[in-house]
Design a protein around this motif. Structure first.
Motif, PDB file in Angstrom:
ATOM      1  N   PRO A  22      51.784  37.524  51.774  1.00 32.77           N
ATOM      2  CA  PRO A  22      51.540  37.341  53.204  1.00 32.77           C
ATOM      3  C   PRO A  22      52.698  37.774  54.114  1.00 32.77           C
ATOM      4  O   PRO A  22      52.591  37.690  55.321  1.00 32.77           O
ATOM      5  CB  PRO A  22      51.314  35.832  53.319  1.00 32.77           C
ATOM      6  CG  PRO A  22      52.118  35.249  52.220  1.00 32.77           C
ATOM      7  CD  PRO A  22      52.074  36.266  51.099  1.00 32.77           C
ATOM      8  N   TYR A  23      53.802  38.226  53.569  1.00 34.46           N
ATOM      9  CA  TYR A  23      54.966  38.578  54.363  1.00 34.46           C
ATOM     10  C   TYR A  23      55.341  40.043  54.114  1.00 34.46           C
ATOM     11  O   TYR A  23      54.888  40.650  53.143  1.00 34.46           O
ATOM     12  CB  TYR A  23      56.149  37.655  54.035  1.00 34.46           C
ATOM     13  CG  TYR A  23      56.372  37.488  52.551  1.00 34.46           C
ATOM     14  CD1 TYR A  23      57.101  38.425  51.829  1.00 34.46           C
ATOM     15  CD2 TYR A  23      55.823  36.410  51.869  1.00 34.46           C
ATOM     16  CE1 TYR A  23      57.293  38.298  50.477  1.00 34.46           C
ATOM     17  CE2 TYR A  23      56.011  36.269  50.501  1.00 34.46           C
ATOM     18  CZ  TYR A  23      56.749  37.209  49.820  1.00 34.46           C
ATOM     19  OH  TYR A  23      56.928  37.090  48.472  1.00 34.46           O
ATOM     20  N   PRO A  24      56.162  40.629  54.970  1.00 32.41           N
ATOM     21  CA  PRO A  24      56.558  42.028  54.778  1.00 32.41           C
ATOM     22  C   PRO A  24      57.325  42.228  53.465  1.00 32.41           C
ATOM     23  O   PRO A  24      58.065  41.360  53.028  1.00 32.41           O
ATOM     24  CB  PRO A  24      57.480  42.303  55.967  1.00 32.41           C
ATOM     25  CG  PRO A  24      57.117  41.294  56.979  1.00 32.41           C
ATOM     26  CD  PRO A  24      56.691  40.077  56.210  1.00 32.41           C
ATOM     27  N   TYR A  25      57.113  43.383  52.859  1.00 41.23           N
ATOM     28  CA  TYR A  25      57.830  43.701  51.629  1.00 41.23           C
ATOM     29  C   TYR A  25      58.027  45.201  51.529  1.00 41.23           C
ATOM     30  O   TYR A  25      57.388  45.980  52.227  1.00 41.23           O
ATOM     31  CB  TYR A  25      57.119  43.144  50.395  1.00 41.23           C
ATOM     32  CG  TYR A  25      55.757  43.726  50.117  1.00 41.23           C
ATOM     33  CD1 TYR A  25      55.603  44.765  49.215  1.00 41.23           C
ATOM     34  CD2 TYR A  25      54.626  43.234  50.745  1.00 41.23           C
ATOM     35  CE1 TYR A  25      54.363  45.306  48.944  1.00 41.23           C
ATOM     36  CE2 TYR A  25      53.377  43.751  50.483  1.00 41.23           C
ATOM     37  CZ  TYR A  25      53.245  44.790  49.583  1.00 41.23           C
ATOM     38  OH  TYR A  25      52.013  45.318  49.322  1.00 41.23           O
ATOM     39  N   ILE A  26      58.952  45.576  50.652  1.00 36.01           N
ATOM     40  CA  ILE A  26      59.304  46.979  50.464  1.00 36.01           C
ATOM     41  C   ILE A  26      58.514  47.530  49.285  1.00 36.01           C
ATOM     42  O   ILE A  26      58.432  46.912  48.231  1.00 36.01           O
ATOM     43  CB  ILE A  26      60.810  47.135  50.202  1.00 36.01           C
ATOM     44  CG1 ILE A  26      61.590  46.665  51.426  1.00 36.01           C
ATOM     45  CG2 ILE A  26      61.160  48.577  49.846  1.00 36.01           C
ATOM     46  CD1 ILE A  26      63.082  46.637  51.225  1.00 36.01           C
ATOM     47  N   LYS A  27      57.942  48.700  49.483  1.00 40.63           N
ATOM     48  CA  LYS A  27      57.243  49.390  48.408  1.00 40.63           C
ATOM     49  C   LYS A  27      57.933  50.734  48.207  1.00 40.63           C
ATOM     50  O   LYS A  27      58.394  51.354  49.162  1.00 40.63           O
ATOM     51  CB  LYS A  27      55.773  49.599  48.777  1.00 40.63           C
ATOM     52  CG  LYS A  27      54.970  50.213  47.658  1.00 40.63           C
ATOM     53  CD  LYS A  27      53.500  50.188  47.948  1.00 40.63           C
ATOM     54  CE  LYS A  27      52.750  50.765  46.768  1.00 40.63           C
ATOM     55  NZ  LYS A  27      51.315  50.670  46.953  1.00 40.63           N
ATOM     56  N   SER A  28      58.018  51.166  46.963  1.00 40.22           N
ATOM     57  CA  SER A  28      58.680  52.437  46.703  1.00 40.22           C
ATOM     58  C   SER A  28      57.959  53.209  45.610  1.00 40.22           C
ATOM     59  O   SER A  28      57.239  52.639  44.799  1.00 40.22           O
ATOM     60  CB  SER A  28      60.142  52.213  46.320  1.00 40.22           C
ATOM     61  OG  SER A  28      60.247  51.264  45.308  1.00 40.22           O
ATOM     62  N   ARG A  29      58.147  54.490  45.631  1.00 47.43           N
ATOM     63  CA  ARG A  29      57.608  55.406  44.625  1.00 47.43           C
ATOM     64  C   ARG A  29      58.784  56.082  43.957  1.00 47.43           C
ATOM     65  O   ARG A  29      59.802  56.367  44.580  1.00 47.43           O
ATOM     66  CB  ARG A  29      56.746  56.482  45.279  1.00 47.43           C
ATOM     67  CG  ARG A  29      55.434  55.990  45.690  1.00 47.43           C
ATOM     68  CD  ARG A  29      54.494  56.172  44.508  1.00 47.43           C
ATOM     69  NE  ARG A  29      53.301  55.458  44.802  1.00 47.43           N
ATOM     70  CZ  ARG A  29      52.794  54.530  44.029  1.00 47.43           C
ATOM     71  NH1 ARG A  29      53.350  54.232  42.903  1.00 47.43           N
ATOM     72  NH2 ARG A  29      51.701  53.911  44.341  1.00 47.43           N
ATOM     73  N   PHE A  30      58.617  56.371  42.680  1.00 45.79           N
ATOM     74  CA  PHE A  30      59.699  56.982  41.924  1.00 45.79           C
ATOM     75  C   PHE A  30      59.251  58.317  41.355  1.00 45.79           C
ATOM     76  O   PHE A  30      58.113  58.466  40.929  1.00 45.79           O
ATOM     77  CB  PHE A  30      60.130  56.062  40.783  1.00 45.79           C
ATOM     78  CG  PHE A  30      60.663  54.765  41.273  1.00 45.79           C
ATOM     79  CD1 PHE A  30      62.002  54.633  41.578  1.00 45.79           C
ATOM     80  CD2 PHE A  30      59.828  53.674  41.452  1.00 45.79           C
ATOM     81  CE1 PHE A  30      62.508  53.431  42.043  1.00 45.79           C
ATOM     82  CE2 PHE A  30      60.313  52.468  41.925  1.00 45.79           C
ATOM     83  CZ  PHE A  30      61.666  52.357  42.208  1.00 45.79           C
ATOM     84  N   LYS A  31      60.153  59.262  41.384  1.00 44.45           N
ATOM     85  CA  LYS A  31      59.897  60.563  40.778  1.00 44.45           C
ATOM     86  C   LYS A  31      60.812  60.674  39.573  1.00 44.45           C
ATOM     87  O   LYS A  31      62.019  60.503  39.683  1.00 44.45           O
ATOM     88  CB  LYS A  31      60.202  61.667  41.783  1.00 44.45           C
ATOM     89  CG  LYS A  31      59.893  63.040  41.270  1.00 44.45           C
ATOM     90  CD  LYS A  31      60.076  64.057  42.362  1.00 44.45           C
ATOM     91  CE  LYS A  31      59.653  65.419  41.870  1.00 44.45           C
ATOM     92  NZ  LYS A  31      59.782  66.420  42.920  1.00 44.45           N
ATOM     93  N   TYR A  32      60.232  60.910  38.427  1.00 44.47           N
ATOM     94  CA  TYR A  32      61.007  60.995  37.209  1.00 44.47           C
ATOM     95  C   TYR A  32      61.241  62.454  36.877  1.00 44.47           C
ATOM     96  O   TYR A  32      60.303  63.228  36.731  1.00 44.47           O
ATOM     97  CB  TYR A  32      60.279  60.297  36.057  1.00 44.47           C
ATOM     98  CG  TYR A  32      60.075  58.821  36.336  1.00 44.47           C
ATOM     99  CD1 TYR A  32      61.099  57.927  36.090  1.00 44.47           C
ATOM    100  CD2 TYR A  32      58.893  58.352  36.884  1.00 44.47           C
ATOM    101  CE1 TYR A  32      60.946  56.583  36.354  1.00 44.47           C
ATOM    102  CE2 TYR A  32      58.730  57.011  37.158  1.00 44.47           C
ATOM    103  CZ  TYR A  32      59.751  56.131  36.879  1.00 44.47           C
ATOM    104  OH  TYR A  32      59.598  54.804  37.146  1.00 44.47           O
TER     105      TYR A  32
END
Length: 143
Positions: A129-139
């Motif tokens: 229910p609160y803001p959060y960080i999302k990330s994508r990774f390139k291998y």
């Protein structure tokens, strides 16, 4: 006769399990690379013979690991001694660091999970229910 068959069956399972473990270790070493295996072996050895011995001098290695994990779980890490400088320097100057850490390709902030797009590699439903960080990774393969 039934006990003998059971014993032979268990012996076969155990011997196959040990062989599979050995194969997994060899595959791991092959993927990691010889230089990184040497670095990892040094760091593990240094951890066992320096940090664990200083932190838990009266315990053997297996029990020291057990106590280390228990202390880590219980957040009793305030009085821990540092890992040796030699091990830190060896790790930081090695290629192993690049194998262990992944670096994000892109990062963004979502207001809550209702704004999150469900993707093939995501948890199917995440209720945050609160803001959060999302990330994508390139291998990127170094080879």
């Amino acid at each position: 006769m039934k006990i003998l068959k059971t014993f032979i069956f268990l012996a076969l399972i155990i011997s196959c399990a040990e062989k599979k473990t050995e194969e997994n270790i060899l595959e791991f070493d092959k993927v990691l690379g010889k230089e990184n295996v040497v670095t990892l072996d040094f760091i593990v050895s240094d951890f066992e013979n320096d940090f664990l011995k200083r932190q838990y001098p009266n315990l053997n290695t297996e029990n020291a690991y057990r106590q280390f994990l228990t202390d880590l779980r219980d957040d009793k890490t305030k009085n821990w001694k540092r890992i040796s400088e030699k091990a830190i320097e060896k790790f930081e100057s090695s290629e192993l660091r690049l194998q262990m850490y992944e670096f994000p390709d892109s990062v963004w902030i979502l207001k809550n999970s209702s704004f999150d797009k469900i993707e093939s590699d995501s948890v199917s439903f995440l209720n945050i229910p609160y803001p959060y960080i999302k990330s994508r990774f390139k291998y990127i393969s170094v080879r």
